[in-house]
Design an enzyme around this catalytic site. Structure first.
Site, PDB file in Angstrom:
ATOM      1  N   GLN A  36      20.614  13.762 -21.493  1.00  0.00           N
ATOM      2  CA  GLN A  36      20.342  14.588 -22.918  1.00  0.00           C
ATOM      3  C   GLN A  36      21.000  14.279 -24.087  1.00  0.00           C
ATOM      4  OE1 GLN A  36      20.622  15.933 -20.030  1.00  0.00           O
ATOM      5  NE2 GLN A  36      19.692  17.772 -19.528  1.00  0.00           N
ATOM      6  N   ASP A  39      19.513  11.061 -25.017  1.00  0.00           N
ATOM      7  CA  ASP A  39      18.289  10.832 -25.808  1.00  0.00           C
ATOM      8  C   ASP A  39      18.556  11.387 -27.300  1.00  0.00           C
ATOM      9  OD1 ASP A  39      17.064  10.487 -23.577  1.00  0.00           O
ATOM     10  OD2 ASP A  39      16.667  12.429 -22.845  1.00  0.00           O
ATOM     11  N   GLU A 115      26.103 -11.067  -2.078  1.00  0.00           N
ATOM     12  CA  GLU A 115      25.827 -10.079  -3.081  1.00  0.00           C
ATOM     13  C   GLU A 115      24.554  -9.276  -2.497  1.00  0.00           C
ATOM     14  OE1 GLU A 115      25.548 -12.824  -6.267  1.00  0.00           O
ATOM     15  OE2 GLU A 115      23.278 -13.092  -6.027  1.00  0.00           O
ATOM     16  N   LYS A 117      20.875  -7.758  -2.154  1.00  0.00           N
ATOM     17  CA  LYS A 117      19.616  -8.030  -2.127  1.00  0.00           C
ATOM     18  C   LYS A 117      18.808  -7.008  -2.719  1.00  0.00           C
ATOM     19  CE  LYS A 117      15.812 -10.921   0.059  1.00  0.00           C
ATOM     20  NZ  LYS A 117      14.849 -10.129  -0.947  1.00  0.00           N
ATOM     21  N   ASP A 119      16.030  -4.743  -3.988  1.00  0.00           N
ATOM     22  CA  ASP A 119      14.904  -4.810  -3.544  1.00  0.00           C
ATOM     23  C   ASP A 119      13.916  -4.209  -4.792  1.00  0.00           C
ATOM     24  OD1 ASP A 119      12.559  -4.897  -1.927  1.00  0.00           O
ATOM     25  OD2 ASP A 119      12.938  -2.706  -1.008  1.00  0.00           O
ATOM     26  N   GLU A 174      16.401  -9.752 -10.985  1.00  0.00           N
ATOM     27  CA  GLU A 174      15.624  -8.735 -10.246  1.00  0.00           C
ATOM     28  C   GLU A 174      15.316  -7.350 -11.044  1.00  0.00           C
ATOM     29  OE1 GLU A 174      14.384  -9.929  -7.384  1.00  0.00           O
ATOM     30  OE2 GLU A 174      13.521  -8.391  -6.159  1.00  0.00           O
ATOM     31  N   TYR A 226      21.022 -12.413 -11.344  1.00  0.00           N
ATOM     32  CA  TYR A 226      21.901 -13.294 -10.356  1.00  0.00           C
ATOM     33  C   TYR A 226      21.803 -14.730 -10.518  1.00  0.00           C
ATOM     34  CZ  TYR A 226      17.271 -13.322  -8.141  1.00  0.00           C
ATOM     35  OH  TYR A 226      15.955 -13.305  -7.864  1.00  0.00           O
ATOM     36  N   LYS A 314      18.481  -9.374   6.117  1.00  0.00           N
ATOM     37  CA  LYS A 314      17.825  -8.386   5.847  1.00  0.00           C
ATOM     38  C   LYS A 314      18.262  -6.964   6.710  1.00  0.00           C
ATOM     39  CE  LYS A 314      13.539  -8.777   4.185  1.00  0.00           C
ATOM     40  NZ  LYS A 314      13.029  -8.330   3.236  1.00  0.00           N
ATOM     41  N   CYS A 408     -13.889  22.071   5.000  1.00  0.00           N
ATOM     42  CA  CYS A 408     -12.445  22.464   4.738  1.00  0.00           C
ATOM     43  C   CYS A 408     -11.712  23.497   5.751  1.00  0.00           C
ATOM     44  CB  CYS A 408     -12.400  23.101   3.419  1.00  0.00           C
ATOM     45  SG  CYS A 408     -10.829  23.995   2.920  1.00  0.00           S
ATOM     46  N   CYS A 411     -11.244  27.088   3.731  1.00  0.00           N
ATOM     47  CA  CYS A 411     -12.306  28.117   3.530  1.00  0.00           C
ATOM     48  C   CYS A 411     -13.601  27.943   4.129  1.00  0.00           C
ATOM     49  CB  CYS A 411     -12.378  28.043   2.080  1.00  0.00           C
ATOM     50  SG  CYS A 411     -13.324  26.335   1.401  1.00  0.00           S
ATOM     51  N   CYS A 426     -11.846  19.243  -0.596  1.00  0.00           N
ATOM     52  CA  CYS A 426     -12.779  20.637  -0.699  1.00  0.00           C
ATOM     53  C   CYS A 426     -12.726  20.943  -2.082  1.00  0.00           C
ATOM     54  CB  CYS A 426     -11.947  21.691  -0.101  1.00  0.00           C
ATOM     55  SG  CYS A 426     -12.387  23.250  -0.295  1.00  0.00           S
ATOM     56  N   CYS A 431     -11.131  28.353  -2.785  1.00  0.00           N
ATOM     57  CA  CYS A 431     -10.602  28.008  -1.489  1.00  0.00           C
ATOM     58  C   CYS A 431      -9.196  28.591  -1.547  1.00  0.00           C
ATOM     59  CB  CYS A 431     -10.662  26.644  -1.144  1.00  0.00           C
ATOM     60  SG  CYS A 431      -9.583  26.015   0.247  1.00  0.00           S
TER      61      CYS A 431
HETATM   62  S1  IVH Z   1      18.836 -15.695  -5.237  1.00  0.00           S
HETATM   63  C1  IVH Z   1      16.712 -19.720  -5.326  1.00  0.00           C
HETATM   64  N1  IVH Z   1      20.070 -13.380  -5.272  1.00  0.00           N
HETATM   65  O1  IVH Z   1      14.943 -12.025  -3.194  1.00  0.00           O
HETATM   66  C2  IVH Z   1      17.083 -18.797  -4.848  1.00  0.00           C
HETATM   67  N2  IVH Z   1      17.530 -13.351  -4.879  1.00  0.00           N
HETATM   68  O2  IVH Z   1      13.676 -13.060  -0.934  1.00  0.00           O
HETATM   69  C3  IVH Z   1      16.499 -17.525  -5.666  1.00  0.00           C
HETATM   70  N3  IVH Z   1      16.597 -11.311  -4.739  1.00  0.00           N
HETATM   71  O3  IVH Z   1      12.709 -13.912  -5.076  1.00  0.00           O
HETATM   72  C4  IVH Z   1      17.011 -16.059  -5.167  1.00  0.00           C
HETATM   73  N4  IVH Z   1      18.293  -9.984  -5.186  1.00  0.00           N
HETATM   74  O4  IVH Z   1      13.486 -11.811  -6.236  1.00  0.00           O
HETATM   75  C5  IVH Z   1      18.582 -13.993  -4.995  1.00  0.00           C
HETATM   76  N5  IVH Z   1      21.043 -11.313  -5.344  1.00  0.00           N
HETATM   77  C6  IVH Z   1      20.121 -12.266  -5.167  1.00  0.00           C
HETATM   78  C7  IVH Z   1      18.712 -11.284  -5.043  1.00  0.00           C
HETATM   79  C8  IVH Z   1      17.618 -12.102  -4.735  1.00  0.00           C
HETATM   80  C9  IVH Z   1      16.990 -10.073  -4.936  1.00  0.00           C
HETATM   81  C10 IVH Z   1      15.143 -11.395  -4.433  1.00  0.00           C
HETATM   82  C11 IVH Z   1      14.433 -12.590  -5.310  1.00  0.00           C
HETATM   83  C12 IVH Z   1      13.934 -13.630  -4.436  1.00  0.00           C
HETATM   84  C13 IVH Z   1      13.647 -12.866  -3.246  1.00  0.00           C
HETATM   85  C14 IVH Z   1      13.761 -13.854  -2.265  1.00  0.00           C
END
Ligand code: IVH
Length: 666
Positions: A36, A39, A115, A117, A119, A174, A226, A314, A408, A411, A426, A431
């Site tokens: 808040q 904003d 580091e 990954k 998503d 990302e 990254y 992963k 349904c 009803c 429905c 209903c």
């Molecule tokens: S390095 C040449 N670091 O994962 C290498 N990628 O599965 C470039 N991603 O296309 C990727 N976190 O979109 C790297 N800490 C991270 C990441 C990361 C997410 C994604 C990225 C990449 C995909 C590959």
């Protein structure tokens, strides 16, 4: 002139404050002020800029949101291709990845950086002489979509890099949907009658693909960088230096990374990351292991798709096997029929799961899911539990196929499926199940907040024919309510009081409570602010509606359709006769949200009337309930607290006295 100078000073102050708080929020994941408050700063800056347009600069935080929707995305060719990563779910393969590098560079120490990954959606942002030029998605690796408009709405992507910047640089990262924002957007989508995003990655991708950047701005995407693509005159020699450079320029980089010089240390780092990743503000699905030294990277080289110096490990999404006991078909507020799996309860990602959505009849057919089957269910992080597949090996032949009903289940009216659409509906507005859902929505705490009018009460009211439309709530009296189950004199009084009090709710809550398709709580608030009264909103033309913030064609049309409907017009007039507030109304000014999401009950004799404490709780974002239950978080107890105190103790609810309460709210 003096006026302008004062404004200029304040504008600069505000910009610095906003940028600083963006940094706390996104880089350090440690917000220092409430949303808040943020904003408020933002709005003050916007107002000042509107008053003094000559003070607007392209790098002002307000310029991130641009108005006009795009027709389609332009294509951008990356200076250097965006590669992907080799993936694995196996620790042994990570170890093998490291050993292969040792074989290729036998006389060297190989340091890797590990580091998170993230998503989300891969992005490449291009800066020329330190100024943002464009941002593009990965696309096919060579050519991607120009999503500059949407990326510019991300608070932490600066228009200018801090410090010394090269002529040209592509910065790779990302874009993600923060977990908290994800829960919020899905809640709002549900309440606005829209389909839910399955996970934050889909939500991020869907948001970047919006042609109208106001949508991205409202959703609050984040980003983590990254590394680099093309970088003119780069003198960097390691990944760690690169991450430091990103930070120098004021860009968000991973908050925590690990270093490892042996396969065993890499595995340890992967485990350490797994321990903390659930606390990160963004969803992660793995760990990326990268060689630190750039010379070593060159020596190791690339395959056609991915570098040989990096690998993504992963984490397994959590899965469990359980039995599908039955399939129940639910009727939503707008009549949509949704099949829901009743499962034999099973523990998954820390929660007991006994239900999972099956989305629609097509999905059940496609996966050939039958009642009695053993099924694999999956849930990871924010993902809604879903039935992944049937365990065919456990099929006995006694399982029953499932067909979506042609009538349904509530009803009995025939259901309708629009050609080309998957959803079955429905369309009977009377209903009973739809009526119940509409009433629940109207009364729930985000809308009219009528305590005591929950699922059970609504069911009784509808089943006894006492309420068929929301306005009938306001015609209920002691006699009608007294005849219901478990409704003593006191409960009747409380409910009637709550119903009466709801008449004063600000008009946006009413608009939200009406359940207009695509109008969630946020949209309703904005409509309330913009139009001021329900009558102004009701009479607004399509063009006028489209002028409201974040109201595109679809939303405007949906609002217009709703008010053009004769039944709805009758409903509005009935609500007016009952004396509901059609104007802005008053809401307790919010101080902060340190009690956000906490339910309080007040009991005993305190130094001031209970209402004073109730207002205090609300002004700090908390909620006040009348009785202690499993949902109560705190009991504020004064002198001579009686049965509520005992109940709280038995339910392990935290009991605080007045002094402790005052400390809690600071
Ligand atoms: S390095 C040449 N670091 O994962 C290498 N990628 O599965 C470039 N991603 O296309 C990727 N976190 O979109 C790297 N800490 C991270 C990441 C990361 C997410 C994604 C990225 C990449 C995909 C590959």
């Amino acid at each position: 002139m003096k006026n302008l100078e004062t404004a200029r000073t304040r504008v600069e102050e505000l910009r610095a404050l906003i940028r600083e708080n963006d940094r706390h929020y996104w880089l350090e994941a440690a917000p220092q002020i409430s949303d808040q408050e943020y904003d408020r700063l933002y709005r003050e800056l916007k107002d000042l800029e509107a008053e003094h347009p000559q003070l607007v600069t392209p790098d002002s935080p307000t310029q991130r949101v641009s108005g006009a929707p795009l027709e389609e995305f332009a294509q951008i060719t990356h200076r250097t291709p965006m590669l992907s990563l080799d993936n694995t779910y196996s620790e042994a393969e990570v170890v093998e990845f490291f050993r292969r590098m040792i074989r290729l560079l036998p006389s060297e120490t190989i340091r890797t950086v590990i580091e998170p990954k993230v998503d989300g959606v891969a992005i490449s942002v291009f800066y020329k002489n330190g100024r943002l030029q464009y941002a593009a998605t990965r696309g096919n690796g060579t050519v991607g979509d120009d999503v500059t408009q949407n990326v510019r709405t991300i608070r932490t992507i600066p228009y200018s890099l801090q410090g010394l910047a090269p002529d040209e640089v592509e910065i790779r990262g990302e874009v993600f949907f923060p977990k908290k924002a994800f829960r919020k957007v899905n809640e709002e989508r549900e309440q606005a009658g829209e389909s839910l995003f399955a996970n934050p990655r889909n939500a991020a991708a869907g948001t970047l693909k919006q042609l109208d950047s106001r949508i991205a701005a409202a959703r609050g995407l984040g980003v983590i960088f990254y590394g680099f693509g093309y970088y003119s005159g780069s003198e960097l020699s390691s990944h760690q230096e690169s991450l430091a450079r990103l930070a120098e320029w004021g860009l968000p980089a991973p908050v925590k990374t690990w270093k490892a010089e042996s396969p065993e240390a890499v595995i340890e780092a992967i485990k350490a990351l797994d321990e903390i990743r659930h606390d990160l503000p963004y969803e992660t699905d793995g760990a990326v292991v990268k060689v630190d030294d750039y010379q070593q990277r060159e020596a190791l080289g690339y395959t056609s798709k991915a570098p040989r110096w990096a690998i993504a490990y992963k984490y397994q999404a959590e899965r469990a096997e359980t039995q599908l006991l039955s399939i129940e078909v639910q009727v939503g507020r707008s009549g949509k029929l949704t099949p829901v799996a009743n499962l034999s309860p099973v523990l998954l990602s820390g929660t007991t799961v006994s239900r999972a959505t099956l989305h629609n009849g097509e999905e059940i057919k496609r996966k050939d899911i039958r009642v009695g089957d053993h099924v694999l269910i999956e849930k990871s992080g924010e993902i809604i539990p879903a039935v992944l597949e049937v365990v065919l090996a456990r099929r006995t032949g006694h399982e029953k196929r499932f067909e979506m009903p042609s009538k349904c289940p509530s009803c009995g009216e025939p259901v309708v499926q629009t050609p080309g659409q998957i959803d079955v509906r429905c369309v009977n507005v009377e209903c009973p199940e739809q009526v119940k859902r509409r009433l629940e929505h109207f009364a729930h705490r985000g809308a009219m907040d009528i305590e005591g009018l929950g699922t059970m009460m609504v069911a009784q009211l509808v089943e006894r024919g006492l309420v068929r439309r929301v306005d009938h709530i306001y015609a209920l009296d002691g006699e009608a309510l007294g005849g219901l189950e478990r409704m003593g004199k006191k409960s009747v009084r409380n409910l009637l009081d709550a119903i009466e009090a709801s008449k004063k709710q600000p008009m946006w809550r009413l608009v939200f409570g009406l359940g207009i398709l695509h109008v969630g709580a946020t949209a309703a608030r904005e409509l309330g602010d913009f139009f001021g009264t329900l009558d102004a909103l009701r009479k607004a033309s399509l063009e006028e509606l489209q002028k409201a913030p974040n109201t595109g064609d679809v939303v405007a049309q949906s609002i217009r359709d709703w008010f053009d409907n004769k039944d709805n017009q009758d409903l509005i007039e009935a609500l007016r006769r009952h004396g509901l507030n059609f104007g802005k109304g008053e809401e307790a000014a919010k101080v902060d949200d340190r009690l956000e999401g906490k339910t309080w009950v007040i009991t005993g004799t305190l130094s001031e009337p209970r209402e004073v404490f109730a207002d205090l709780i609300r002004s700090h974002g908390g909620r006040v309930a009348g009785s202690v239950s499993g949902k109560t978080d705190f009991l504020l107890a004064g002198e001579e607290a009686g049965s509520k105190m005992e109940k709280a103790r038995s339910l392990n609810v935290r009991v605080v006295n007045e002094e402790e309460f005052r400390q809690l709210i600071g």
